[in-house]
Design a protein around this motif. Structure first.
Motif, PDB file in Angstrom:
ATOM      1  N   TYR A   1       0.817  -1.225   0.000  1.00  0.00           N
ATOM      2  CA  TYR A   1       0.000   0.000   0.000  1.00  0.00           C
ATOM      3  C   TYR A   1       0.849   1.272   0.000  1.00  0.00           C
ATOM      4  O   TYR A   1       0.562   2.231   0.733  1.00  0.00           O
ATOM      5  N   GLY A   2       1.906   1.253  -0.790  1.00  0.00           N
ATOM      6  CA  GLY A   2       2.727   2.459  -0.932  1.00  0.00           C
ATOM      7  C   GLY A   2       3.293   2.948   0.382  1.00  0.00           C
ATOM      8  O   GLY A   2       3.437   4.156   0.598  1.00  0.00           O
ATOM      9  N   ASP A   3       3.622   2.001   1.276  1.00  0.00           N
ATOM     10  CA  ASP A   3       4.085   2.384   2.616  1.00  0.00           C
ATOM     11  C   ASP A   3       5.358   1.603   2.933  1.00  0.00           C
ATOM     12  O   ASP A   3       5.324   0.360   2.989  1.00  0.00           O
ATOM     13  N   PRO A   4       6.459   2.298   3.172  1.00  0.00           N
ATOM     14  CA  PRO A   4       7.719   1.583   3.414  1.00  0.00           C
ATOM     15  C   PRO A   4       7.868   1.058   4.845  1.00  0.00           C
ATOM     16  O   PRO A   4       8.909   0.511   5.197  1.00  0.00           O
ATOM     17  N   SER A   5       6.829   1.213   5.684  1.00  0.00           N
ATOM     18  CA  SER A   5       7.010   0.865   7.100  1.00  0.00           C
ATOM     19  C   SER A   5       7.288  -0.630   7.311  1.00  0.00           C
ATOM     20  O   SER A   5       7.747  -1.027   8.380  1.00  0.00           O
ATOM     21  N   ILE A   6       7.052  -1.456   6.281  1.00  0.00           N
ATOM     22  CA  ILE A   6       7.378  -2.881   6.402  1.00  0.00           C
ATOM     23  C   ILE A   6       8.865  -3.062   6.729  1.00  0.00           C
ATOM     24  O   ILE A   6       9.258  -4.000   7.420  1.00  0.00           O
ATOM     25  N   ILE A   7       9.698  -2.136   6.273  1.00  0.00           N
ATOM     26  CA  ILE A   7      11.151  -2.235   6.537  1.00  0.00           C
ATOM     27  C   ILE A   7      11.408  -2.189   8.047  1.00  0.00           C
ATOM     28  O   ILE A   7      12.217  -2.944   8.579  1.00  0.00           O
ATOM     29  N   GLU A   8      10.678  -1.308   8.727  1.00  0.00           N
ATOM     30  CA  GLU A   8      10.875  -1.149  10.173  1.00  0.00           C
ATOM     31  C   GLU A   8      10.237  -2.322  10.940  1.00  0.00           C
ATOM     32  O   GLU A   8      10.685  -2.666  12.035  1.00  0.00           O
ATOM     33  N   THR A   9       9.223  -2.937  10.334  1.00  0.00           N
ATOM     34  CA  THR A   9       8.586  -4.111  10.955  1.00  0.00           C
ATOM     35  C   THR A   9       9.594  -5.250  11.086  1.00  0.00           C
ATOM     36  O   THR A   9       9.447  -6.126  11.939  1.00  0.00           O
ATOM     37  N   LEU A  10      10.605  -5.235  10.242  1.00  0.00           N
ATOM     38  CA  LEU A  10      11.554  -6.349  10.199  1.00  0.00           C
ATOM     39  C   LEU A  10      12.780  -6.125  11.085  1.00  0.00           C
ATOM     40  O   LEU A  10      13.784  -6.821  10.962  1.00  0.00           O
ATOM     41  N   VAL A  11      12.687  -5.157  11.997  1.00  0.00           N
ATOM     42  CA  VAL A  11      13.747  -4.942  12.989  1.00  0.00           C
ATOM     43  C   VAL A  11      13.661  -6.075  14.023  1.00  0.00           C
ATOM     44  O   VAL A  11      12.572  -6.436  14.471  1.00  0.00           O
ATOM     45  N   LEU A  12      14.802  -6.645  14.368  1.00  0.00           N
ATOM     46  CA  LEU A  12      14.785  -7.879  15.178  1.00  0.00           C
ATOM     47  C   LEU A  12      14.095  -7.729  16.527  1.00  0.00           C
ATOM     48  O   LEU A  12      13.354  -8.606  16.947  1.00  0.00           O
ATOM     49  N   HIS A  13      14.324  -6.601  17.223  1.00  0.00           N
ATOM     50  CA  HIS A  13      13.704  -6.538  18.556  1.00  0.00           C
ATOM     51  C   HIS A  13      12.184  -6.451  18.449  1.00  0.00           C
ATOM     52  O   HIS A  13      11.470  -6.916  19.336  1.00  0.00           O
ATOM     53  N   ARG A  14      11.673  -5.923  17.345  1.00  0.00           N
ATOM     54  CA  ARG A  14      10.219  -5.913  17.144  1.00  0.00           C
ATOM     55  C   ARG A  14       9.712  -7.323  16.830  1.00  0.00           C
ATOM     56  O   ARG A  14       8.664  -7.753  17.296  1.00  0.00           O
ATOM     57  N   LEU A  15      10.482  -8.056  16.008  1.00  0.00           N
ATOM     58  CA  LEU A  15      10.067  -9.428  15.687  1.00  0.00           C
ATOM     59  C   LEU A  15      10.046 -10.279  16.951  1.00  0.00           C
ATOM     60  O   LEU A  15       9.195 -11.149  17.127  1.00  0.00           O
ATOM     61  N   ARG A  16      11.020 -10.009  17.862  1.00  0.00           N
ATOM     62  CA  ARG A  16      11.134 -10.836  19.077  1.00  0.00           C
ATOM     63  C   ARG A  16      10.135 -10.439  20.151  1.00  0.00           C
ATOM     64  O   ARG A  16       9.659 -11.306  20.882  1.00  0.00           O
ATOM     65  N   SER A  17       9.829  -9.145  20.250  1.00  0.00           N
ATOM     66  CA  SER A  17       9.063  -8.729  21.428  1.00  0.00           C
ATOM     67  C   SER A  17       7.591  -8.431  21.137  1.00  0.00           C
ATOM     68  O   SER A  17       6.816  -8.297  22.067  1.00  0.00           O
ATOM     69  N   LEU A  18       7.198  -8.316  19.869  1.00  0.00           N
ATOM     70  CA  LEU A  18       5.806  -7.908  19.587  1.00  0.00           C
ATOM     71  C   LEU A  18       5.004  -9.054  18.990  1.00  0.00           C
ATOM     72  O   LEU A  18       4.096  -8.839  18.179  1.00  0.00           O
ATOM     73  N   ARG A  19       5.322 -10.289  19.381  1.00  0.00           N
ATOM     74  CA  ARG A  19       4.758 -11.455  18.686  1.00  0.00           C
ATOM     75  C   ARG A  19       3.235 -11.508  18.701  1.00  0.00           C
ATOM     76  O   ARG A  19       2.632 -11.975  17.748  1.00  0.00           O
ATOM     77  N   ASP A  20       2.615 -11.057  19.800  1.00  0.00           N
ATOM     78  CA  ASP A  20       1.149 -11.168  19.858  1.00  0.00           C
ATOM     79  C   ASP A  20       0.453  -9.882  19.450  1.00  0.00           C
ATOM     80  O   ASP A  20      -0.768  -9.782  19.519  1.00  0.00           O
ATOM     81  N   LYS A  21       1.231  -8.906  19.038  1.00  0.00           N
ATOM     82  CA  LYS A  21       0.634  -7.607  18.695  1.00  0.00           C
ATOM     83  C   LYS A  21       0.293  -7.570  17.201  1.00  0.00           C
ATOM     84  O   LYS A  21       1.033  -8.115  16.386  1.00  0.00           O
ATOM     85  N   ASP A  22      -0.768  -6.871  16.877  1.00  0.00           N
ATOM     86  CA  ASP A  22      -1.200  -6.835  15.479  1.00  0.00           C
ATOM     87  C   ASP A  22      -0.501  -5.672  14.756  1.00  0.00           C
ATOM     88  O   ASP A  22      -1.138  -4.681  14.394  1.00  0.00           O
ATOM     89  N   VAL A  23       0.802  -5.815  14.554  1.00  0.00           N
ATOM     90  CA  VAL A  23       1.584  -4.698  14.010  1.00  0.00           C
ATOM     91  C   VAL A  23       2.126  -4.971  12.606  1.00  0.00           C
ATOM     92  O   VAL A  23       2.937  -4.198  12.102  1.00  0.00           O
ATOM     93  N   LEU A  24       1.685  -6.081  12.003  1.00  0.00           N
ATOM     94  CA  LEU A  24       2.125  -6.332  10.625  1.00  0.00           C
ATOM     95  C   LEU A  24       1.342  -5.407   9.692  1.00  0.00           C
ATOM     96  O   LEU A  24       0.114  -5.473   9.643  1.00  0.00           O
ATOM     97  N   PRO A  25       2.044  -4.520   8.945  1.00  0.00           N
ATOM     98  CA  PRO A  25       1.303  -3.627   8.041  1.00  0.00           C
ATOM     99  C   PRO A  25       0.536  -4.421   6.978  1.00  0.00           C
ATOM    100  O   PRO A  25       0.940  -5.531   6.615  1.00  0.00           O
ATOM    101  N   ASN A  26      -0.532  -3.835   6.492  1.00  0.00           N
ATOM    102  CA  ASN A  26      -1.354  -4.506   5.480  1.00  0.00           C
ATOM    103  C   ASN A  26      -0.615  -4.640   4.156  1.00  0.00           C
ATOM    104  O   ASN A  26       0.184  -3.776   3.785  1.00  0.00           O
ATOM    105  N   ALA A  27      -0.890  -5.736   3.472  1.00  0.00           N
ATOM    106  CA  ALA A  27      -0.334  -5.930   2.133  1.00  0.00           C
ATOM    107  C   ALA A  27      -1.374  -6.638   1.277  1.00  0.00           C
ATOM    108  O   ALA A  27      -2.323  -7.241   1.792  1.00  0.00           O
TER     109      ALA A  27
END
Ligand SMILES: CC(=O)/C=C/C=C(C)/C=C/C1=C(C)CCCC1(C)C
Ligand SMILES: CC(/C=C/C=O)=C\C=C\C=O
Ligand SMILES: [Fe+2]
Length: 545
Positions: free
Chosen positions: A374-400
Motif C-alpha cells: 500500500y505504498g508504505d515503506p514501514s514494512i522495513i521497520e517491521t523487520l527490525v529484530l527486537h520488534r520481531l522478538r518482542s511484539l509477537r502477539d501484537k497486530d503490528v504487521l502492516p497490510n499488504a
C-alpha cells in the motif's frame, strides 16, 4: 555466548559433525578459513535469549550457528515417491557475533539449510556460508563490512581524510558486505549461486556438502554501475537475467549471463524518471518477451553509502514526490517499449508477469503482480529484530495485498494498479511469494505466499492464491513462523498446481521442520523434523535428483 542445546540432546535422529567431503579452493581469506575450522554447535547468545521468544521457545529470530551439521531427518506422514531431489534454503541465520547483536533481519549472516528427499526418506544439513563478511566477523568478534543496517567501517570524523576514506571504501566496494543472505539459485549449468544485493556477494556453494566454493567472478566488470544487483536474478535453463541499479548515472542496466558463462552482457538500460537515485531493486519481473523494471519511491540513498551512514530506511530514502514508474524493455533487443507512471507503490517481491493480447493478437499490455504494501515503506521497520522478538502477539504487521499493474503498450503515459483479490482472504498479509516455475512470464493462476492470521507481527500462514477464482487456501500452526512456500512440480504434471509446496517452519515449541503440503489441496502430507530449532530464512530452490 551461552550454549543452547536442549533440542539437540533430545534429537530423535543421527547427529554428526561430518568431515569435509571435498575441500575446494576457496579464495576467501586464509585467516577466515582457519577460524572456520572450529566446529560449533547450535548456539544463541544470552542477549537474544532475554528478548527472543515472548515466553516461547521459537527459534525463528535466534542465531543458530551450525558450521557443519548433517544428519538423518525423522519423517512424519508420507513423502511422495516421486519427490527425489534437494531443497535448499538461504537466509540470515546468525545475528550475533562476539558481543555485537545485529539490529535488522536483513543483517544476519547467510545460512543454508538443506533437505534432501530420496524415496520417502530425508536427510538434512545446515551451515553458514563462509563469506569474507562472516569470516572476518567471526575472526574479530564484530562485523567489519557494511551490512544492511550497520556501517562498521564508518569514520565519524568530519575531516576530509575520514570522508575520503569512507567514500573510497564504498567506491572500491571494499567496505561493502559480500554476505549472500537473500537467495539461492541453481543456474542452468548446474552451479549453485547464493547472493544478496552487492555484486561481490555472488558466492558459489556445493549443494551436497554446503561448502563455500568461492566467488563467482564475473568476466566483464561493469564499473560503478555494476556494484549493486537485484537480490532475485531470474534463472532459466539457458540464462540468468538480472537488473543492476546504477547510482552514478541514475538508471538500471538489464544484463544477461548465459548458462555456462561468467560474463554478464548488457541487454539494455533504462534511465530513472524521478528522484536522484534508482528505486530499490530487490526483485523484478519478466514476461516471455519483456523485462519489467520497476522504479519505486523507496530509493537508494547515495549519501548513506558514500558517507557510510544510515539513511531513514537504512540504505534507502522514501521520496514519494519522486513518483512511481514501470519500464518495459524487450528481453532480446534491449529496446524500451513502455515507460509509464503508476500509482505510488512499495513492493519487495514480484510474483509474475505476462503479456495480455489485444484483438489483433499482439501484446497490448503487460500485467505485473507483486506483494504490494500500500505504498508504505514501514514494512522495513517491521523487520527490525527486537520488534520481531518482542511484539509477537501484537497486530503490528502492516497490510499488504496482491498488487496487479497493467502497463499499456500503446504509448499511454499511465499504468494502472489494482488489488487482485480481497486481501482479507490472506489476512491482509502477503509476501515471500513463489509460482510454478513453468509459468514464469506466462498467464498463470496460482501464487503461493506467506499471509497473516492476525494478530501477528510477521506473516505466519502459508497461502495458496487462486488468481482466477480469487479465493485462497491457508495453512497455519499456532505460534509457528514458516518461510517462503516453494512449489515443486510432480514429474509429468499437466495441471499448474500438481506437485508439492515446501516450506521450513520454526515451531512455537522450539522445533524446526520442513513442511510438505499437497499443492492442489494445500493439506499437509508430511513434516520432516530437524533435531533442533531452525532460524527464519528467506528463499529456496530445488535441485532434482
Ligand atoms: C531483502 C533481503 O533479503 C536483503 C536485502 C539486502 C539489501 C537491501 C542490501 C543492501 C545493501 C547492503 C547490504 C550493503 C550496502 C549496499 C546495499 C545494496 C544498500
Ligand atoms: C521477509 C521479507 C523480505 C525478505 C526478503 O527477501 C519481507 C516480509 C514482508 C512481510 O510481509
Ligand atoms: Fe527476497
Amino acid at each position: 555466548m551461552a550454549s543452547h542445546l536442549p533440542t539437540l540432546c533430545a534429537a530423535p535422529c543421527a547427529f554428526l559433525l561430518s568431515p569435509p567431503r571435498s575441500r575446494q579452493t576457496n579464495p576467501l581469506s586464509a585467516t577466515a578459513r582457519r577460524n572456520a575450522a572450529r566446529a560449533v554447535t547450535a548456539t544463541t547468545s544470552s542477549a537474544e535469549e532475554a528478548t527472543t521468544d515472548c515466553g516461547t521457545k521459537l527459534s525463528a529470530w535466534t542465531s543458530v550457528r551450525q558450521e557443519r551439521w548433517e544428519g538423518e531427518l525423522a519423517v512424519e506422514g508420507h513423502l511422495p515417491d516421486w519427490l527425489n531431489g534437494t531443497y535448499l534454503r538461504n537466509g540470515p541465520g546468525v545475528w550475533d557475533v562476539g558481543d555485537h547483536a545485529f539490529h535488522h533481519l536483513f543483517d544476519g549472516y547467510a545460512t543454508l539449510v538443506r533437505v534432501s528427499f530420496r524415496q520417502g526418506h530425508a536427510t538434512g544439513a545446515h551451515r553458514q556460508i563462509e563469506s569474507d563478511a562472516y569470516m572476518s566477523a567471526t575472526a574479530t568478534g564484530r562485523p567489519v563490512l557494511r551490512e544492511f543496517s550497520q556501517c562498521p567501517s564508518n569514520k565519524p570524523g568530519t575531516n576530509l581524510l575520514d570522508r575520503v576514506s569512507n567514500a573510497v571504501g564504498v567506491l572500491t566496494g571494499a567496505a561493502l558486505t559480500d554476505n549472500p543472505n537473500s537467495a539461492v539459485l541453481r543456474l542452468g549449468d548446474g552451479r549453485v549461486l547464493c547472493l544478496t544485493e552487492t555484486t561481490k556477494s555472488s558466492i558459489l556453494i556445493d549443494p551436497d556438502t554446503l561448502d563455500t566454493l568461492g566467488k563467482l567472478r564475473y568476466a566483464h566488470v561493469l564499473g560503478l554501475g555494476g556494484m549493486i544487483q537485484s537480490g532475485h536474478p531470474i534463472v532459466t535453463e539457458s540464462e540468468l537475467l538480472t537488473v543492476l541499479p546504477d547510482l552514478a548515472r541514475p538508471g538500471y542496466q538489464v544484463v544477461r549471463m548465459e548458462a555456462g558463462s561468467d560474463e554478464r552482457k548488457v541487454i539494455g538500460r533504462v534511465d530513472c524518471r524521478g528522484g536522484p537515485t534508482p528505486g530499490w531493486m530487490h526483485s523484478f519481473a519478466v514476461t516471455e518477451k519483456y523485462v519489467v523494471v520497476p522504479e519505486m519511491p523507496l530509493r537508494y540513498s547515495a549519501s548513506s553509502l558514500i558517507k557510510s551512514e544510515l539513511a531513514p530506511y537504512y540504505a534507502f530514502d522514501w521520496l514519494p514526490a519522486s513518483g512511481s514508474y514501470m519500464h518495459v524493455m524487450c528481453r532480446f533487443t534491449g529496446k524500451a517499449v513502455a515507460s509509464v507512471e503508476v500509482p505510488p507503490f512499495m513492493a519487495i517481491h514480484y510474483i509474475n508477469a505476462y503479456e495480455e493480447e489485444g484483438e489483433d493478437g499482439r501484446a497490448a499490455a503487460v500485467v505485473v503482480d507483486c506483494c504490494e504494501h500500500y505504498g508504505d515503506p514501514s514494512i522495513i521497520e517491521t523487520l527490525v529484530l527486537h520488534r520481531l522478538r518482542s511484539l509477537r502477539d501484537k497486530d503490528v504487521l502492516p497490510n499488504a495485498r496482491v498488487g496487479r499493474f497493467r502497463i499499456p503498450l500503446d504509448g499511454s503515459q499511465f499504468g494502472e494498479l489494482e488489488t487482485a483479490l480481497d486481501p482479507e482472504e490472506h489476512g491482509r498479509g502477503m509476501d515471500m511469494c513463489s509460482i510454478n516455475p513453468t509459468y514464469l512470464g506466462k498467464r498463470y493462476r496460482y501464487a503461493y505466499a506467506c499471509g497473516a492470521r492476525r494478530p501477528c507481527n510477521f506473516p505466519n500462514t502459508l497461502t495458496k492464491i487462486d488468481l482466477v477464482e480469487k479465493t485462497v487456501k491457508n495453512w497455519h500452526e499456532n505460534g509457528a513462523v514458516p518461510c517462503e512456500p516453494f512449489f515443486v512440480a510432480r514429474p509429468g504434471a499437466k495441471d499448474e498446481d500438481d506437485g508439492v509446496v515446501i516450506s521450513i517452519v520454526s515451531a512455537v515449541d522450539g522445533g524446526g521442520y520442513a513442511l510438505v503440503l499437497d499443492a492442489t489441496t494445500f493439506q499437509e502430507i508430511a513434516r520432516v523434523r530437524f533435531p533442533y530449532g531452525l532460524p527464519y530464512g528467506f528463499h529456496g530452490c530445488w535441485i532434482p535428483a
